[in-house]
Design a protein around this motif. Structure first.
Motif, mmCIF file in Angstrom:
data_model
loop_
_atom_site.group_PDB
_atom_site.id
_atom_site.type_symbol
_atom_site.label_atom_id
_atom_site.label_comp_id
_atom_site.label_asym_id
_atom_site.label_seq_id
_atom_site.Cartn_x
_atom_site.Cartn_y
_atom_site.Cartn_z
ATOM 1 N N TYR A 88 0.831 -1.204 0.000
ATOM 2 C CA TYR A 88 0.000 0.000 0.000
ATOM 3 C C TYR A 88 0.865 1.253 0.000
ATOM 4 O O TYR A 88 0.630 2.190 -0.784
ATOM 5 N N GLU A 110 -10.305 -2.137 1.540
ATOM 6 C CA GLU A 110 -9.741 -1.786 0.244
ATOM 7 C C GLU A 110 -8.853 -0.542 0.363
ATOM 8 O O GLU A 110 -9.122 0.361 1.158
ATOM 9 N N TYR A 111 -7.813 -0.512 -0.459
ATOM 10 C CA TYR A 111 -6.896 0.639 -0.466
ATOM 11 C C TYR A 111 -7.627 1.951 -0.753
ATOM 12 O O TYR A 111 -7.238 3.005 -0.238
ATOM 13 N N ARG A 112 -8.673 1.884 -1.561
ATOM 14 C CA ARG A 112 -9.357 3.141 -1.936
ATOM 15 C C ARG A 112 -9.940 3.831 -0.712
ATOM 16 O O ARG A 112 -9.977 5.060 -0.639
ATOM 17 N N TRP A 113 -10.377 3.037 0.288
ATOM 18 C CA TRP A 113 -10.918 3.645 1.505
ATOM 19 C C TRP A 113 -9.795 4.138 2.407
ATOM 20 O O TRP A 113 -9.955 5.142 3.097
ATOM 21 N N ASN A 115 -7.059 5.375 1.219
ATOM 22 C CA ASN A 115 -6.664 6.633 0.575
ATOM 23 C C ASN A 115 -7.634 7.764 0.913
ATOM 24 O O ASN A 115 -7.221 8.912 1.115
ATOM 25 N N LYS A 116 -8.919 7.442 0.982
ATOM 26 C CA LYS A 116 -9.931 8.471 1.201
ATOM 27 C C LYS A 116 -9.999 8.929 2.656
ATOM 28 O O LYS A 116 -10.106 10.131 2.939
#
Length: 237
Positions: A88, A110-113, A115-116
């Motif tokens: 990550y 998930e990585y997207r969360w 990041n957010k």
């Protein structure tokens, strides 16, 4: 891999491992609980990375592949451990292959969360920094010391690691003799030498060979031979 649709169990793991302060309300809303069967791969070296996993139950085997195509054990992991943290941070594919030694439960996000909601969240970043630093310290020690140990110690450590999960007294693993070539690669020796060591440990009454498997016959004796398990985290500190 199966998702466990049990919010109470998920929250119980968060509480048991003091993760509530690390995964804030926004992050925890995207945490899921997954189960992996014994022998199942969580990820393989070179796979695209997309999830951060938190090991909360069971034992994992971490191994890599050398440029010559041989597999080499890195370590075995028990809770609390992160999988996908280095990938990550670095934005890379999976560095190692991770396999469930015993039935495993992992939290996943998930990585997207991340990041957010987590990129600027100090408790999460501090937690990941501690885990990554510890991980590389252990790996550095392992790579420099592992092959200096006699094959007897390496095999004893390996057998103890795959045969027992201290968090699950009902789990008893065994090593298939069909996979002895892989085992030799894992612990960094030749197939012929491995067979000689197996024969000696069998004669000494520490293990038993039969029905296509190696079974630990004398756990205490095998542990004494291993001195401290070189593949377990506590054995490298």
């Amino acid at each position: 891999m199966k998702e466990i649709q049990d919010s109470k169990q998920l929250q119980a793991y968060i509480a048991a491992h003091s993760l509530a302060a690390i995964f804030n309300e926004q992050l925890s809303g995207h945490l899921h609980l997954y189960s992996f069967a014994q022998g199942e791969h969580i990820c393989s070296k070179g796979d695209p990375s997309g999830y951060l996993y938190v090991l909360v139950k069971g034992k994992l085997k971490i191994f890599t592949t050398t440029p010559e195509g041989k597999m080499l054990i890195i370590s075995f992991k028990t809770p609390l451990e992160l999988i996908g943290d280095v990938e990550y941070i670095q934005g890379t594919e999976m560095i190692n292959t991770v396999e469930a030694v015993s039935p495993v439960h992992m939290l996943g996000i998930e990585y997207r969360w991340l990041n957010k909601y987590g990129r600027d969240y100090p408790p999460l970043l501090h937690f990941m920094l501690e885990m990554i630093t510890h991980k590389f310290y252990r790996k550095s020690n392992f790579l420099s010391l592992n092959l200096m140990h006699p094959v007897e110690v390496r095999l004893a450590s390996y057998l103890l690691s795959i045969s027992y999960d201290e968090s699950d007294p009902n789990f008893t693993g065994q090593l298939s003799t069909i996979n002895l070539t892989d085992t030799a690669n894992f612990i960094g020796t030749s197939y012929r030498h491995l067979n000689r060591v197996i024969h000696k440990l069998t004669q000494d009454g520490l293990i038993e060979r039969g029905n296509g498997h190696l079974l630990v016959k004398d756990k205490a004796g095998l542990a004494a031979l291993a001195s401290r398990n070189i593949y377990e985290p506590n054995g490298m500190e």
